[in-house]
Design a protein around this motif. Sequence first.
Motif, PDB file in Angstrom:
ATOM      1  N   LYS A 138      11.700   2.212   0.355  1.00  0.00           N
ATOM      2  CA  LYS A 138      10.897   2.283   1.830  1.00  0.00           C
ATOM      3  C   LYS A 138       9.998   3.311   1.780  1.00  0.00           C
ATOM      4  O   LYS A 138       9.016   3.173   2.396  1.00  0.00           O
ATOM      5  N   VAL A 139      10.396   4.773   1.473  1.00  0.00           N
ATOM      6  CA  VAL A 139       9.792   5.799   1.621  1.00  0.00           C
ATOM      7  C   VAL A 139       8.455   5.398   0.765  1.00  0.00           C
ATOM      8  O   VAL A 139       7.271   5.776   1.218  1.00  0.00           O
ATOM      9  N   PHE A 140       8.519   5.061  -0.486  1.00  0.00           N
ATOM     10  CA  PHE A 140       7.308   5.060  -1.473  1.00  0.00           C
ATOM     11  C   PHE A 140       6.597   3.797  -1.211  1.00  0.00           C
ATOM     12  O   PHE A 140       5.272   3.796  -1.184  1.00  0.00           O
ATOM     13  N   THR A 141       7.059   2.823  -0.316  1.00  0.00           N
ATOM     14  CA  THR A 141       6.292   1.765   0.215  1.00  0.00           C
ATOM     15  C   THR A 141       5.307   2.245   1.287  1.00  0.00           C
ATOM     16  O   THR A 141       4.054   1.903   1.204  1.00  0.00           O
ATOM     17  N   LYS A 142       5.971   2.894   2.165  1.00  0.00           N
ATOM     18  CA  LYS A 142       5.097   3.599   3.318  1.00  0.00           C
ATOM     19  C   LYS A 142       4.010   4.363   2.779  1.00  0.00           C
ATOM     20  O   LYS A 142       3.211   4.562   3.260  1.00  0.00           O
ATOM     21  N   MET A 143       4.405   5.246   1.619  1.00  0.00           N
ATOM     22  CA  MET A 143       3.388   6.159   1.159  1.00  0.00           C
ATOM     23  C   MET A 143       2.342   5.422   0.488  1.00  0.00           C
ATOM     24  O   MET A 143       1.045   5.914   0.857  1.00  0.00           O
ATOM     25  N   ILE A 144       2.529   4.169  -0.087  1.00  0.00           N
ATOM     26  CA  ILE A 144       1.538   3.568  -0.660  1.00  0.00           C
ATOM     27  C   ILE A 144       0.584   2.676   0.424  1.00  0.00           C
ATOM     28  O   ILE A 144      -0.472   2.865   0.212  1.00  0.00           O
ATOM     29  N   ALA A 145       1.390   2.419   1.298  1.00  0.00           N
ATOM     30  CA  ALA A 145       0.691   1.677   2.724  1.00  0.00           C
ATOM     31  C   ALA A 145      -0.115   2.583   2.957  1.00  0.00           C
ATOM     32  O   ALA A 145      -1.521   2.288   3.666  1.00  0.00           O
ATOM     33  N   LYS A 146       0.290   3.952   3.281  1.00  0.00           N
ATOM     34  CA  LYS A 146      -0.679   4.896   4.028  1.00  0.00           C
ATOM     35  C   LYS A 146      -1.933   5.103   3.350  1.00  0.00           C
ATOM     36  O   LYS A 146      -2.871   5.401   3.605  1.00  0.00           O
ATOM     37  N   SER A 147      -1.814   5.397   2.102  1.00  0.00           N
ATOM     38  CA  SER A 147      -2.826   5.495   0.976  1.00  0.00           C
ATOM     39  C   SER A 147      -3.871   4.453   1.002  1.00  0.00           C
ATOM     40  O   SER A 147      -5.063   4.750   0.710  1.00  0.00           O
ATOM     41  N   GLN A 152       1.028   1.182  10.026  1.00  0.00           N
ATOM     42  CA  GLN A 152       2.669   0.842  10.292  1.00  0.00           C
ATOM     43  C   GLN A 152       3.121   1.768  11.113  1.00  0.00           C
ATOM     44  O   GLN A 152       2.419   2.724  12.078  1.00  0.00           O
ATOM     45  N   ALA A 153       4.468   1.694  11.504  1.00  0.00           N
ATOM     46  CA  ALA A 153       5.054   2.401  12.506  1.00  0.00           C
ATOM     47  C   ALA A 153       5.373   3.739  12.240  1.00  0.00           C
ATOM     48  O   ALA A 153       4.995   4.263  10.844  1.00  0.00           O
ATOM     49  N   LYS A 154       5.235   4.963  12.911  1.00  0.00           N
ATOM     50  CA  LYS A 154       5.393   6.237  12.597  1.00  0.00           C
ATOM     51  C   LYS A 154       6.864   6.433  12.001  1.00  0.00           C
ATOM     52  O   LYS A 154       7.715   5.686  12.530  1.00  0.00           O
ATOM     53  N   TYR A 155       6.857   7.358  11.084  1.00  0.00           N
ATOM     54  CA  TYR A 155       8.412   7.677  10.546  1.00  0.00           C
ATOM     55  C   TYR A 155       8.731   8.734  10.096  1.00  0.00           C
ATOM     56  O   TYR A 155       7.611   9.800   9.824  1.00  0.00           O
ATOM     57  N   LYS A 287      -3.396  -7.236   0.501  1.00  0.00           N
ATOM     58  CA  LYS A 287      -3.727  -5.986   0.250  1.00  0.00           C
ATOM     59  C   LYS A 287      -2.532  -5.094  -0.425  1.00  0.00           C
ATOM     60  O   LYS A 287      -2.466  -4.280  -1.251  1.00  0.00           O
ATOM     61  N   ILE A 288      -1.222  -5.367   0.358  1.00  0.00           N
ATOM     62  CA  ILE A 288      -0.260  -4.345   0.002  1.00  0.00           C
ATOM     63  C   ILE A 288       0.420  -4.777  -1.282  1.00  0.00           C
ATOM     64  O   ILE A 288       0.740  -4.053  -2.109  1.00  0.00           O
ATOM     65  N   TYR A 289       0.300  -6.140  -1.598  1.00  0.00           N
ATOM     66  CA  TYR A 289       0.654  -6.909  -2.855  1.00  0.00           C
ATOM     67  C   TYR A 289       0.126  -6.224  -3.940  1.00  0.00           C
ATOM     68  O   TYR A 289       0.733  -5.850  -5.122  1.00  0.00           O
ATOM     69  N   ARG A 290      -1.264  -6.175  -3.933  1.00  0.00           N
ATOM     70  CA  ARG A 290      -2.002  -5.717  -4.794  1.00  0.00           C
ATOM     71  C   ARG A 290      -1.667  -4.008  -5.225  1.00  0.00           C
ATOM     72  O   ARG A 290      -1.634  -3.627  -6.231  1.00  0.00           O
ATOM     73  N   VAL A 311      -1.015  -5.355  14.799  1.00  0.00           N
ATOM     74  CA  VAL A 311      -0.239  -5.654  13.678  1.00  0.00           C
ATOM     75  C   VAL A 311      -0.028  -4.442  12.729  1.00  0.00           C
ATOM     76  O   VAL A 311      -0.806  -3.746  12.454  1.00  0.00           O
ATOM     77  N   LEU A 312       1.474  -4.523  12.727  1.00  0.00           N
ATOM     78  CA  LEU A 312       1.936  -3.408  11.751  1.00  0.00           C
ATOM     79  C   LEU A 312       2.773  -3.755  10.691  1.00  0.00           C
ATOM     80  O   LEU A 312       3.673  -4.670  10.690  1.00  0.00           O
ATOM     81  N   PHE A 313       2.597  -3.217   9.406  1.00  0.00           N
ATOM     82  CA  PHE A 313       3.084  -3.663   8.124  1.00  0.00           C
ATOM     83  C   PHE A 313       4.479  -2.969   8.315  1.00  0.00           C
ATOM     84  O   PHE A 313       4.753  -2.050   8.693  1.00  0.00           O
ATOM     85  N   ASN A 314       5.608  -3.689   7.922  1.00  0.00           N
ATOM     86  CA  ASN A 314       6.952  -3.399   7.958  1.00  0.00           C
ATOM     87  C   ASN A 314       7.517  -3.189   6.390  1.00  0.00           C
ATOM     88  O   ASN A 314       7.705  -1.952   6.241  1.00  0.00           O
ATOM     89  N   GLU A 315       7.501  -4.390   5.787  1.00  0.00           N
ATOM     90  CA  GLU A 315       8.190  -4.039   4.218  1.00  0.00           C
ATOM     91  C   GLU A 315       7.666  -5.352   3.550  1.00  0.00           C
ATOM     92  O   GLU A 315       7.243  -6.293   3.911  1.00  0.00           O
ATOM     93  N   LEU A 316       7.667  -4.834   2.115  1.00  0.00           N
ATOM     94  CA  LEU A 316       7.612  -6.048   1.117  1.00  0.00           C
ATOM     95  C   LEU A 316       8.853  -6.143   0.258  1.00  0.00           C
ATOM     96  O   LEU A 316       9.459  -5.475  -0.133  1.00  0.00           O
TER      97      LEU A 316
END
Length: 359
Positions: A138-147, A152-155, A287-290, A311-316
């Motif tokens: 989840k940490v790396f997913t959130k890093m990628i989403a941010k990039s 997404q929610a604050k974390y 977008k996140i899938y790609r 709308v906030l992304f949670n996880e993939l």
Amino acid sequence: MNSKKTVAVIFGGQSSEHEVSRTSAVLMLNALDKEKYQVLPVGITKKGQWLIYNGPVEHVKTGEWEKYGTPVSLSPDATKKCFLKIVNGTVKEIPVDVVIPVLHGAWGEDGTIQGLLEMAQIPYVGCGVLASAVSMDKVFTKMIAKSVRIPQAKYLWVHKMDLEGKREKIMDQVERKLGYPCFVKPSNAGSSVGISKAKNREQLSKALDYAAGYDRKVIIEEAIDAREFECAVLGNEEPMVSGVGEVLAAAEFYDYDAKYNNSDSRTVIPAEVEEEKVEEMRRIAKKIYRAVDGSGLARVDFFVDKKTGKVLFNELNTMPGFTPISMYPMLWVHAGMTETELMDRFIELALSRDSGIRG
């Protein structure tokens, strides 16, 4: 001449989601077209033993399959592309055309078995090593989403080892940046395993230890009063995105028990939400899938803040559940695709991705 492709369905595994995997495998085994495929069920016990199984599908769900399994292993030899069945000390090669690793959580959804299959050069259903690994974490997913500027929610996140000497400082930071209530999760875990909701400092301390029992990284997220939605992605370079379903949890949050054991939890397909929100979720899902280099399939989860409507992304999830209550297959069935057609598409995408890699 037998023109059927041999499809191995690998289920079980050593993760905390072993039982969920077995239930998912039942749906897949029943959905596979036996006129097209020679189906090879291969189970992994909780201790890590691989067994080939040829009995009733119902025994996969109950766990009885283990009593009738025969030891087998996957050969990493790329010239063989086979399983090695061991009977009375004699090894028999069983060639396989494609593998469906319906393994949830660690040692399955995290890139590990994908790496083994890559070495063996056997096509497999689902995301590759990179996408599986970063999406499981989840940490790396959130890093990628941010990039890629996905909301997404604050974390915050911490290493397990930091809880020994820096616990008070960590909790101070959580209170300052996120506040209460907040959610505490292991970075690497699925099906909402290891998650708790902290409403004060004492609960936060316990939640950090609980999550750290599942992974060496712990993530803390702000709690949002939100509705929960999911959509399904199917494809490789040009993926399709399904409509959107809503999760109505019977518990305070959608934890493992609410997801699999509470019959009051339910899903609504299609979700009763504004069309513009549906399209935004579908756009973000693609977008996140790609961004994570997804392939084959994934389920993307969202929050919609009840106060702001954001709308906030949670996880993939790269190998979402395929149980009778799982959103992924239900979304495609609602779109007009049968479960058997969905399995055909998975296999086509696996073979297509493999041919693109191997040339």
